[in-house]
Design a protein around this motif. Structure first.
Motif, PDB file in Angstrom:
ATOM      1  N   LEU A  59       0.853  -1.184   0.000  1.00 14.38           N
ATOM      2  CA  LEU A  59       0.000   0.000   0.000  1.00 14.38           C
ATOM      3  C   LEU A  59       0.888   1.234   0.000  1.00 14.38           C
ATOM      4  CD1 LEU A  59      -2.432  -1.150   2.807  1.00 14.38           C
ATOM      5  CD2 LEU A  59      -2.821  -1.292   0.357  1.00 14.38           C
ATOM      6  N   SER A  60       0.431   2.290  -0.624  1.00 15.27           N
ATOM      7  CA  SER A  60       1.190   3.530  -0.593  1.00 15.27           C
ATOM      8  C   SER A  60       0.423   4.564   0.225  1.00 15.27           C
ATOM      9  CB  SER A  60       1.444   4.042  -2.009  1.00 15.27           C
ATOM     10  OG  SER A  60       0.222   4.264  -2.662  1.00 15.27           O
ATOM     11  N   LEU A  61       1.092   5.639   0.552  1.00 20.45           N
ATOM     12  CA  LEU A  61       0.434   6.699   1.305  1.00 20.45           C
ATOM     13  C   LEU A  61      -0.669   7.331   0.473  1.00 20.45           C
ATOM     14  CD1 LEU A  61       3.518   8.444   2.876  1.00 20.45           C
ATOM     15  CD2 LEU A  61       1.735   7.224   4.099  1.00 20.45           C
ATOM     16  N   PRO A  62      -1.751   7.755   1.110  1.00 19.03           N
ATOM     17  CA  PRO A  62      -2.811   8.456   0.384  1.00 19.03           C
ATOM     18  C   PRO A  62      -2.278   9.751  -0.232  1.00 19.03           C
ATOM     19  CG  PRO A  62      -3.543   7.837   2.578  1.00 19.03           C
ATOM     20  CD  PRO A  62      -2.076   7.556   2.513  1.00 19.03           C
ATOM     21  N   SER A  63      -2.886  10.160  -1.335  1.00 18.42           N
ATOM     22  CA  SER A  63      -2.449  11.380  -2.015  1.00 18.42           C
ATOM     23  C   SER A  63      -2.567  12.605  -1.108  1.00 18.42           C
ATOM     24  CB  SER A  63      -3.244  11.598  -3.307  1.00 18.42           C
ATOM     25  OG  SER A  63      -4.610  11.798  -3.014  1.00 18.42           O
ATOM     26  N   ALA A  64      -3.516  12.602  -0.177  1.00 19.51           N
ATOM     27  CA  ALA A  64      -3.675  13.734   0.741  1.00 19.51           C
ATOM     28  C   ALA A  64      -2.422  13.922   1.598  1.00 19.51           C
ATOM     29  CB  ALA A  64      -4.891  13.516   1.636  1.00 19.51           C
ATOM     30  N   VAL A  65      -1.820  12.831   2.031  1.00 19.33           N
ATOM     31  CA  VAL A  65      -0.612  12.907   2.851  1.00 19.33           C
ATOM     32  C   VAL A  65       0.557  13.415   2.012  1.00 19.33           C
ATOM     33  CG1 VAL A  65       1.050  11.565   4.207  1.00 19.33           C
ATOM     34  CG2 VAL A  65      -1.396  11.073   4.392  1.00 19.33           C
ATOM     35  N   GLU A  66       0.694  12.864   0.812  1.00 15.25           N
ATOM     36  CA  GLU A  66       1.772  13.295  -0.080  1.00 15.25           C
ATOM     37  C   GLU A  66       1.622  14.768  -0.451  1.00 15.25           C
ATOM     38  OE1 GLU A  66       1.786  10.498  -3.305  1.00 15.25           O
ATOM     39  OE2 GLU A  66       2.590   8.901  -2.037  1.00 15.25           O
ATOM     40  N   SER A  67       0.388  15.198  -0.712  1.00 14.05           N
ATOM     41  CA  SER A  67       0.131  16.607  -1.049  1.00 14.05           C
ATOM     42  C   SER A  67       0.507  17.529   0.103  1.00 14.05           C
ATOM     43  CB  SER A  67      -1.342  16.816  -1.391  1.00 14.05           C
ATOM     44  OG  SER A  67      -1.695  16.101  -2.537  1.00 14.05           O
ATOM     45  N   ALA A  68       0.176  17.126   1.317  1.00 13.26           N
ATOM     46  CA  ALA A  68       0.498  17.943   2.487  1.00 13.26           C
ATOM     47  C   ALA A  68       2.006  18.046   2.680  1.00 13.26           C
ATOM     48  CB  ALA A  68      -0.153  17.360   3.739  1.00 13.26           C
ATOM     49  N   MET A  69       2.701  16.945   2.529  1.00 10.74           N
ATOM     50  CA  MET A  69       4.164  16.963   2.676  1.00 10.74           C
ATOM     51  C   MET A  69       4.788  17.914   1.653  1.00 10.74           C
ATOM     52  SD  MET A  69       5.131  14.962   5.197  1.00 10.74           S
ATOM     53  CE  MET A  69       6.853  14.654   4.850  1.00 10.74           C
ATOM     54  N   GLU A  70       4.322  17.824   0.404  1.00 11.12           N
ATOM     55  CA  GLU A  70       4.840  18.696  -0.663  1.00 11.12           C
ATOM     56  C   GLU A  70       4.501  20.165  -0.392  1.00 11.12           C
ATOM     57  OE1 GLU A  70       3.422  17.278  -4.437  1.00 11.12           O
ATOM     58  OE2 GLU A  70       4.297  15.293  -4.114  1.00 11.12           O
ATOM     59  N   ALA A  71       3.282  20.416   0.073  1.00 12.96           N
ATOM     60  CA  ALA A  71       2.846  21.793   0.325  1.00 12.96           C
ATOM     61  C   ALA A  71       3.683  22.442   1.428  1.00 12.96           C
ATOM     62  CB  ALA A  71       1.362  21.821   0.692  1.00 12.96           C
ATOM     63  N   PHE A  72       3.974  21.702   2.483  1.00  9.14           N
ATOM     64  CA  PHE A  72       4.826  22.255   3.543  1.00  9.14           C
ATOM     65  C   PHE A  72       6.235  22.494   3.026  1.00  9.14           C
ATOM     66  CE2 PHE A  72       1.657  20.446   6.602  1.00  9.14           C
ATOM     67  CZ  PHE A  72       1.343  21.644   7.218  1.00  9.14           C
ATOM     68  N   GLU A  73       6.755  21.547   2.251  1.00 13.91           N
ATOM     69  CA  GLU A  73       8.097  21.700   1.691  1.00 13.91           C
ATOM     70  C   GLU A  73       8.172  22.924   0.781  1.00 13.91           C
ATOM     71  OE1 GLU A  73      11.033  19.303  -1.336  1.00 13.91           O
ATOM     72  OE2 GLU A  73       9.755  18.127  -0.005  1.00 13.91           O
ATOM     73  N   ASP A  74       7.134  23.133  -0.049  1.00 11.37           N
ATOM     74  CA  ASP A  74       7.090  24.295  -0.949  1.00 11.37           C
ATOM     75  C   ASP A  74       7.113  25.609  -0.174  1.00 11.37           C
ATOM     76  OD1 ASP A  74       6.976  22.557  -3.077  1.00 11.37           O
ATOM     77  OD2 ASP A  74       4.818  22.846  -3.445  1.00 11.37           O
ATOM     78  N   ARG A  75       6.584  25.605   1.040  1.00 14.81           N
ATOM     79  CA  ARG A  75       6.536  26.818   1.860  1.00 14.81           C
ATOM     80  C   ARG A  75       7.746  26.930   2.795  1.00 14.81           C
ATOM     81  NH1 ARG A  75       2.020  25.145   0.177  1.00 14.81           N
ATOM     82  NH2 ARG A  75       0.279  26.494  -0.325  1.00 14.81           N
ATOM     83  N   GLY A  76       8.668  25.992   2.684  1.00 13.26           N
ATOM     84  CA  GLY A  76       9.870  26.031   3.513  1.00 13.26           C
ATOM     85  C   GLY A  76       9.625  25.676   4.969  1.00 13.26           C
ATOM     86  N   ILE A  77       8.574  24.898   5.217  1.00 12.15           N
ATOM     87  CA  ILE A  77       8.239  24.492   6.581  1.00 12.15           C
ATOM     88  C   ILE A  77       8.598  23.020   6.746  1.00 12.15           C
ATOM     89  CG2 ILE A  77       6.375  24.172   8.252  1.00 12.15           C
ATOM     90  CD1 ILE A  77       4.920  26.497   6.837  1.00 12.15           C
ATOM     91  N   SER A  78       9.388  22.735   7.748  1.00 13.95           N
ATOM     92  CA  SER A  78       9.809  21.366   8.019  1.00 13.95           C
ATOM     93  C   SER A  78       8.620  20.544   8.507  1.00 13.95           C
ATOM     94  CB  SER A  78      10.908  21.376   9.088  1.00 13.95           C
ATOM     95  OG  SER A  78      11.196  20.076   9.507  1.00 13.95           O
ATOM     96  N   ALA A  79       8.397  19.395   7.867  1.00 19.28           N
ATOM     97  CA  ALA A  79       7.299  18.519   8.265  1.00 19.28           C
ATOM     98  C   ALA A  79       7.811  17.088   8.384  1.00 19.28           C
ATOM     99  CB  ALA A  79       6.155  18.585   7.268  1.00 19.28           C
ATOM    100  N   GLN A  80       7.487  16.480   9.501  1.00 17.77           N
ATOM    101  CA  GLN A  80       7.859  15.094   9.770  1.00 17.77           C
ATOM    102  C   GLN A  80       6.614  14.235   9.598  1.00 17.77           C
ATOM    103  OE1 GLN A  80       8.894  14.571  13.892  1.00 17.77           O
ATOM    104  NE2 GLN A  80       8.647  12.367  13.800  1.00 17.77           N
TER     105      GLN A  80
END
Length: 143
Positions: A59-80
């Motif tokens: 199984l892979s991560l849901p697209s919502a999780v991947e989108s959130a990770m990318e969105a935080f990265e695009d804004r320069g916010i560290s997300a774990q």
């Protein structure tokens, strides 16, 4: 460091608004974001966030999780990313305690009251039981 937890399931509803809300916090250079995704029937969680179930091979991560990770990265916010297995509310509350979370930002799908009774009320349970303040961010397409 001010730590914010964002529980994200499989639905994209409200995720972009939750990211924007957190990005608007003052002192965002001092923010630590933890995204928690709770899955069921997980037998193994990989270091990349992938998980394997005996019922479904990989199984892979849901697209919502991947989108959130990318969105935080695009804004320069560290997300774990934290992937847990079990009951959603219990696992989210445990993550709040384990990670010493200061605030929870919950993307909400805005179900009807009847829908919440039928499908459960994760958001309501978090509001009632979280040791950290909970901010509910509605989906942008709900009026």
């Amino acid at each position: 460091m001010y730590s914010v937890l964002v529980p994200i399931g499989t639905a994209d509803a409200g995720v972009s608004r939750a990211v924007e809300t957190i990005a608007s916090f003052p002192g965002r250079d001092e923010l630590s974001v933890v995204i928690v995704h709770v899955a069921r029937d997980v037998d193994f969680i990989g270091s990349d966030g992938s998980y394997v179930s005996l019922d479904q091979e990989d199984l892979s991560l849901p697209s919502a999780v991947e989108s959130a990770m990318e969105a935080f990265e695009d804004r320069g916010i560290s997300a774990q990313l934290v992937v847990r297995e079990g009951d959603e509310v219990d696992e989210i509350l445990e993550t709040i305690n384990d990670e010493s979370i200061d605030q929870v930002v919950v993307p909400d799908k805005r179900r009807s009251p009847v829908g919440k009774v039928i499908f459960g009320g994760t958001t309501l349970s978090l509001i009632r039981n979280s040791p950290a303040p909970v901010t509910v961010v509605p989906s942008p397409n709900v009026k």
